[in-house]
Design a protein around this motif. Structure first.
Motif, PDB file in Angstrom:
ATOM      1  N   UNK A   1       0.660  -1.328   0.093  1.00 13.34           N
ATOM      2  CA  UNK A   1       0.084   0.084   0.032  1.00 13.34           C
ATOM      3  C   UNK A   1       0.817   1.410   0.164  1.00 13.34           C
ATOM      4  N   UNK A   2       2.228   1.052  -0.156  1.00  5.15           N
ATOM      5  CA  UNK A   2       3.033   2.215  -0.212  1.00  5.15           C
ATOM      6  C   UNK A   2       3.356   2.652  -1.731  1.00  5.15           C
ATOM      7  N   UNK A   3       2.456   3.600  -2.109  1.00  5.41           N
ATOM      8  CA  UNK A   3       2.576   4.029  -3.393  1.00  5.41           C
ATOM      9  C   UNK A   3       3.973   4.442  -4.096  1.00  5.41           C
ATOM     10  N   UNK A   4       4.740   5.090  -3.430  1.00 11.21           N
ATOM     11  CA  UNK A   4       6.209   5.380  -3.510  1.00 11.21           C
ATOM     12  C   UNK A   4       6.732   4.297  -3.970  1.00 11.21           C
ATOM     13  N   UNK A   5       6.996   3.274  -2.875  1.00  2.00           N
ATOM     14  CA  UNK A   5       7.595   2.000  -3.246  1.00  2.00           C
ATOM     15  C   UNK A   5       7.057   1.124  -4.313  1.00  2.00           C
ATOM     16  N   UNK A   6       6.032   0.903  -4.545  1.00  2.00           N
ATOM     17  CA  UNK A   6       5.520  -0.079  -5.531  1.00  2.00           C
ATOM     18  C   UNK A   6       5.598   0.791  -6.775  1.00  2.00           C
ATOM     19  N   UNK A   7       5.309   2.077  -6.993  1.00  2.00           N
ATOM     20  CA  UNK A   7       5.771   2.773  -8.104  1.00  2.00           C
ATOM     21  C   UNK A   7       7.273   2.808  -8.689  1.00  2.00           C
ATOM     22  N   UNK A   8       8.206   3.065  -7.706  1.00  6.95           N
ATOM     23  CA  UNK A   8       9.610   3.078  -8.014  1.00  6.95           C
ATOM     24  C   UNK A   8      10.175   1.945  -8.266  1.00  6.95           C
ATOM     25  N   UNK A   9       9.820   0.588  -7.699  1.00  7.54           N
ATOM     26  CA  UNK A   9      10.027  -0.984  -8.158  1.00  7.54           C
ATOM     27  C   UNK A   9       9.385  -1.083  -9.440  1.00  7.54           C
ATOM     28  N   UNK A  10       8.057  -0.801  -9.629  1.00  9.37           N
ATOM     29  CA  UNK A  10       7.373  -1.238 -10.798  1.00  9.37           C
ATOM     30  C   UNK A  10       7.930  -0.573 -12.057  1.00  9.37           C
TER      31      UNK A  10
ATOM     32  N   UNK B   1      12.255   7.574  -3.100  1.00 10.10           N
ATOM     33  CA  UNK B   1      12.008   8.572  -4.214  1.00 10.10           C
ATOM     34  C   UNK B   1      12.957   9.565  -4.145  1.00 10.10           C
ATOM     35  N   UNK B   2      12.952  10.446  -5.026  1.00 14.86           N
ATOM     36  CA  UNK B   2      14.034  11.509  -4.978  1.00 14.86           C
ATOM     37  C   UNK B   2      13.593  12.486  -4.236  1.00 14.86           C
ATOM     38  N   UNK B   3      12.254  12.841  -4.049  1.00  9.57           N
ATOM     39  CA  UNK B   3      11.595  13.575  -2.810  1.00  9.57           C
ATOM     40  C   UNK B   3      12.287  13.141  -1.408  1.00  9.57           C
ATOM     41  N   UNK B   4      12.087  12.078  -1.286  1.00  5.71           N
ATOM     42  CA  UNK B   4      12.599  11.146   0.197  1.00  5.71           C
ATOM     43  C   UNK B   4      14.033  11.681   0.098  1.00  5.71           C
ATOM     44  N   UNK B   5      14.605  11.487  -0.830  1.00  3.56           N
ATOM     45  CA  UNK B   5      16.266  11.843  -0.705  1.00  3.56           C
ATOM     46  C   UNK B   5      16.512  13.271  -0.600  1.00  3.56           C
ATOM     47  N   UNK B   6      15.690  13.975  -1.317  1.00  5.21           N
ATOM     48  CA  UNK B   6      15.927  15.366  -1.106  1.00  5.21           C
ATOM     49  C   UNK B   6      15.449  15.849   0.500  1.00  5.21           C
ATOM     50  N   UNK B   7      14.753  15.375   0.904  1.00  5.25           N
ATOM     51  CA  UNK B   7      14.432  15.627   2.377  1.00  5.25           C
ATOM     52  C   UNK B   7      15.583  15.081   3.215  1.00  5.25           C
ATOM     53  N   UNK B   8      16.181  13.847   3.101  1.00  2.92           N
ATOM     54  CA  UNK B   8      17.260  13.575   3.778  1.00  2.92           C
ATOM     55  C   UNK B   8      18.472  14.428   3.794  1.00  2.92           C
ATOM     56  N   UNK B   9      18.612  14.878   2.493  1.00  2.00           N
ATOM     57  CA  UNK B   9      20.017  15.532   2.111  1.00  2.00           C
ATOM     58  C   UNK B   9      19.706  17.072   2.750  1.00  2.00           C
ATOM     59  N   UNK B  10      18.486  17.493   2.785  1.00  2.00           N
ATOM     60  CA  UNK B  10      18.109  18.806   3.356  1.00  2.00           C
ATOM     61  C   UNK B  10      18.408  19.029   4.693  1.00  2.00           C
ATOM     62  N   UNK B  11      18.270  17.877   5.618  1.00  2.00           N
ATOM     63  CA  UNK B  11      18.665  17.662   6.926  1.00  2.00           C
ATOM     64  C   UNK B  11      19.986  17.705   7.250  1.00  2.00           C
ATOM     65  N   UNK B  12      20.814  16.916   6.454  1.00  2.00           N
ATOM     66  CA  UNK B  12      22.206  16.899   6.583  1.00  2.00           C
ATOM     67  C   UNK B  12      22.855  18.015   6.357  1.00  2.00           C
ATOM     68  N   UNK B  13      22.315  18.989   5.462  1.00  2.00           N
ATOM     69  CA  UNK B  13      23.159  20.274   4.866  1.00  2.00           C
ATOM     70  C   UNK B  13      22.462  21.358   5.686  1.00  2.00           C
ATOM     71  N   UNK B  14      21.407  21.009   6.271  1.00  2.00           N
ATOM     72  CA  UNK B  14      20.739  22.376   6.942  1.00  2.00           C
ATOM     73  C   UNK B  14      20.093  23.261   5.961  1.00  2.00           C
ATOM     74  N   UNK B  15      19.594  22.873   4.773  1.00  2.13           N
ATOM     75  CA  UNK B  15      19.409  23.628   3.708  1.00  2.13           C
ATOM     76  C   UNK B  15      17.990  23.022   2.940  1.00  2.13           C
TER      77      UNK B  15
END
Length: 711
Positions: free
Chosen positions: A14-23, A155-169
């Motif tokens: 039921x995780x649309x991001x997961x099944x979408x990326x893998x599919x 997803x790249x949006x999830x990665x962007x969120x992670x990187x934003x926290x890492x660089x505080x930007x």
């Protein structure tokens, strides 16, 4: 399955991001992989790899010693052990002896296997992953979900969120920008690290060399900039000669990511100079961790032919729904299930082995030629042997092994379920059975099974005879398919025989690890089918055909019932699937079809066992075309429909989405009818269309061909 595991499945599907990326990746991978292998004889290549790796698996101790001698002669220090704890302790000792404060790592599944990162961090050493995917999941506090692409589930949006926290930007999801951020963050880690830790794609015994294949260049920095390099290599990566690496170099990128080659291939043969001119301290750890034990197992030895390309994950219909955090432990997917059972323990594979639907996609693409589905079946057999069967399964199989009781209960079910059936379907079942009709209607049990109808069929006396093995579905749910088969064979001058002592082929029991039950089914059917003289044994169910041709013998061997093996071989040689037999008869001019009538478009669904085990793909298509149908190929025509026998009953939350994808592909083919050669697939797809409200006809090939046969 435990409730927690079931909940993880539910969450994943039921995780649309997961099944979408893998599919999306899975769809593109199949097309790109085909292009990558253009002009290459894949079968010849995989035979070479299987031979090279199989030879190495037979000589692990000798090759380990040869590698150690060659590497040490070049100045490396080699440590050999079977104990993961000793690997961790050795690396920590090297670090402490050399005042190591920070470590950079390139991607290594072997370090994941021994949980090295948390061990070093607990000792006060900073550990930085430098593979982009590995760094992403390290920031997320996760484990790899894929052996080659560890962050494929994000997803790249999830990665962007992670990187934003890492660089505080606050960062956008622009990929070039994210890559630049990663480069800026990782570069100082390379320059400041005291130790670099890598894995190894191949270890060459002849030269003591480690071969690394990467796309990002981080492994070269990890192995060249720090003053200490530690390479952790499982001994299954060994090959005998430097020349042996060529076919692996050719197959690995094509199978892993559908590339023609990786960006970097590094061959490390002994220590290299550090940037300051000193000689690097090179430590190579050859880790066993039950690999030698696996090599000594005659069944599981072939798993050591794996080159860790993860192509088995890329084509798996289950993996692309749930991902590696559900379908796997450290190693993921089908091969991960097998490695978990050995490198960890058999019981740890108990849940994940049940996710395999036995479609055979992985076996078809494996460059190491590993029969992953069969090895998972062996895991199931050993689990049942160790733990026994649950009470419910014991009860069910006790009934199935008693043919008269089993068939009597099916007849009774026809009567009991009659008030619930409408239009030949059971659309809603009561109480705890309700899930069985969630997303798919079930066929009503026939009021008159095929075995009763067969007695009423008038047949001509013919010189040639064929025994018809109906299987449970045709016998008790779809008797019209059996009648169509009799009409066609009679037209070809073949008289059909139907021994009433035939019973369940044993596939449900075998696929659940109950080999003793399946062996009893095999013996009963061998006796019934060979007690009459016939030229052929024919089945219109690929699963049943595979049981008769392949599984009876292997099941009997596994259970030590040698007395039936000779007869099982005789039966296998006489058995044919319906389409292959009919193709021969049409080619001989013994059956022909009507001409001149405009027929609607038809699309064809390849049943897993028919294509991948019986290798009958063109026969049904040629027959349907000769019969006058306009064939339109659907997208992913050979992808599983989600039936998988009892799989659809045990895991409807996975079977259902696979079915919906198949229905969508059938609709997109813009055909009035979808044909298939498996009654199980008919049950799944016809039941799905019934609940979906579709107007596509779902037919077994035998019915469509009988309609078009010249009288």
């Amino acid at each position: 399955m435990e409730r927690e595991f079931k909940e993880s499945i539910h969450k994943a599907v039921n995780d649309a991001n997961l099944t979408g990326a893998l599919g999306t990746f899975s769809e593109a991978y199949k097309v790109n992989r085909t292009k990558a292998y253009e002009g290459i004889d894949f079968e010849e290549l995989r035979n070479r790899i299987a031979s090279i790796k199989g030879h190495a698996a037979s000589n692990l101790k000798e090759l380990s010693a040869q590698f150690a001698s060659a590497a040490e002669a070049r100045g490396a220090t080699v440590f050999r052990t079977s104990d993961p704890a000793k690997v961790r302790e050795y690396i920590l000792k090297v670090a402490k002896d050399n005042g190591v404060k920070s470590v950079v790592k390139s991607k290594s599944m072997a370090t994941e296997e021994i949980h090295l990162n948390p061990f070093l961090e607990a000792a006060g050493i900073e550990v930085g992953e430098t593979d982009l995917g590995e760094w992403i999941i390290q920031l997320a506090g996760q484990t790899p979900s894929h052996m080659v692409m560890p962050a494929i589930h994000m997803t790249r949006d999830e990665v962007a969120d992670l990187f934003s926290k890492e660089v505080d930007e606050r960062l956008s999801s622009d990929i070039p920008r994210l890559v630049k951020v990663a480069r800026d963050q990782l570069r100082p880690k390379f320059l400041n690290a005291d130790m670099g830790i890598s894995g190894g794609n191949i270890a060459v015994a002849e030269t003591g060399s480690i071969v690394l294949m990467t796309n990002e260049g981080n492994a070269r920095l990890v192995t060249s900039l720090p003053r200490i390099h530690v390479a952790l290599v499982g001994i299954e990566k060994l090959v005998e000669k430097l020349a042996d690496i060529a076919p692996i170099l050719k197959a690995l990128p094509r199978s892993a990511t559908a590339q023609l080659l990786t960006s970097y291939v590094s061959i490390i043969s002994g220590p290299t100079p550090n940037p300051d001119g000193s000689i690097k301290d090179l430590h190579i750890i050859l880790m066993d961790n039950r690999r030698t034990e696996m090599a000594e197992d005659p069944i599981f030895k072939q798993a050591l032919q794996c080159i860790r390309c993860a192509s088995c994950l890329n084509v798996c219909p289950v993996f692309r729904l749930v991902g590696g955090h559900v379908f796997g432990k450290v190693y993921t997917g089908g091969i991960g299930t097998i490695l978990t059972a050995w490198f960890d323990e058999l019981k740890k594979s108990e849940d994940i082995q049940g996710l395999c639907i036995q479609c055979g996609n992985c076996k078809e693409v494996c460059p190491g030629k590993i029969d992953i589905p069969e090895l998972i079946m062996e895991i199931r057999r050993r689990l049942v042997k160790d733990q026994g069967l649950p009470l419910l399964q014991k009860t069910i199989y006790a009934v199935v092994n008693n043919r008269k009781l089993f068939h009597g209960m099916l007849r009774a079910a026809s009567v009991v379920a009659k008030p619930l059936a409408t239009g030949g379907f059971l659309r809603h079942l009561p109480l705890f059975l309700a899930d069985l009709t969630d997303g798919r209607s079930l066929p009503a049990i026939a009021e008159e099974p095929f075995r009763d109808r067969f007695k009423k069929i008038t047949q001509p006396e013919c010189a040639q005879k064929a025994v018809f093995y109906a299987g449970c579905l045709i016998d008790f749910a779809y008797p019209e398919m059996g009648e169509a088969l009799v009409r066609i064979l009679n037209k070809a001058g073949i008289q059909v025989l139907f021994p009433e002592e035939q019973t369940c082929c044993g596939a449900p029991a075998r696929y659940n690890g109950a080999y003793e039950v399946a062996a009893r089914n095999a013996a009963d059917n061998i006796k019934a089918l060979l007690e009459v003289e016939a030229d052929y044994v024919v089945s219109a169910c690929p699963t049943c055909t595979v049981a008769l041709v392949h599984d009876f013998s292997s099941t009997l061997k596994s259970t030590g019932q040698q007395e039936w093996l000779t007869q099982a071989t005789i039966l296998a040689k006489k058995t044919m699937d319906f389409s292959s037999l009919l193709k021969q008869l049409v080619d001989q001019g013994r059956v022909s079809f009507k001409e001149g009538q405009e027929l609607g478009a038809i699309t064809y669904h390849d049943s897993c066992h028919l294509k991948r085990t019986l290798h009958a793909t063109e026969q049904p298509r040629e027959l349907l075309t000769k019969a006058g149908y306009e064939l339109k190929e659907m997208f992913e025509c050979d992808m599983c429909c989600g039936m998988g026998g009892s799989y659809s009953l045990k895991l409807p939350e996975i079977s259902g989405p696979i079915l919906q994808r198949k229905i969508s592909n059938i609709r997109s083919a813009d055909a009035e009818t979808v044909a298939m050669d498996c009654p199980g697939c008919v049950m799944q797809i016809r039941g799905g269309f019934d609940q979906d409200g579709g107007d596509v006809r779902v037919k077994h090939t035998v019915e469509l061909l009988a309609e078009r046969m010249k009288e």
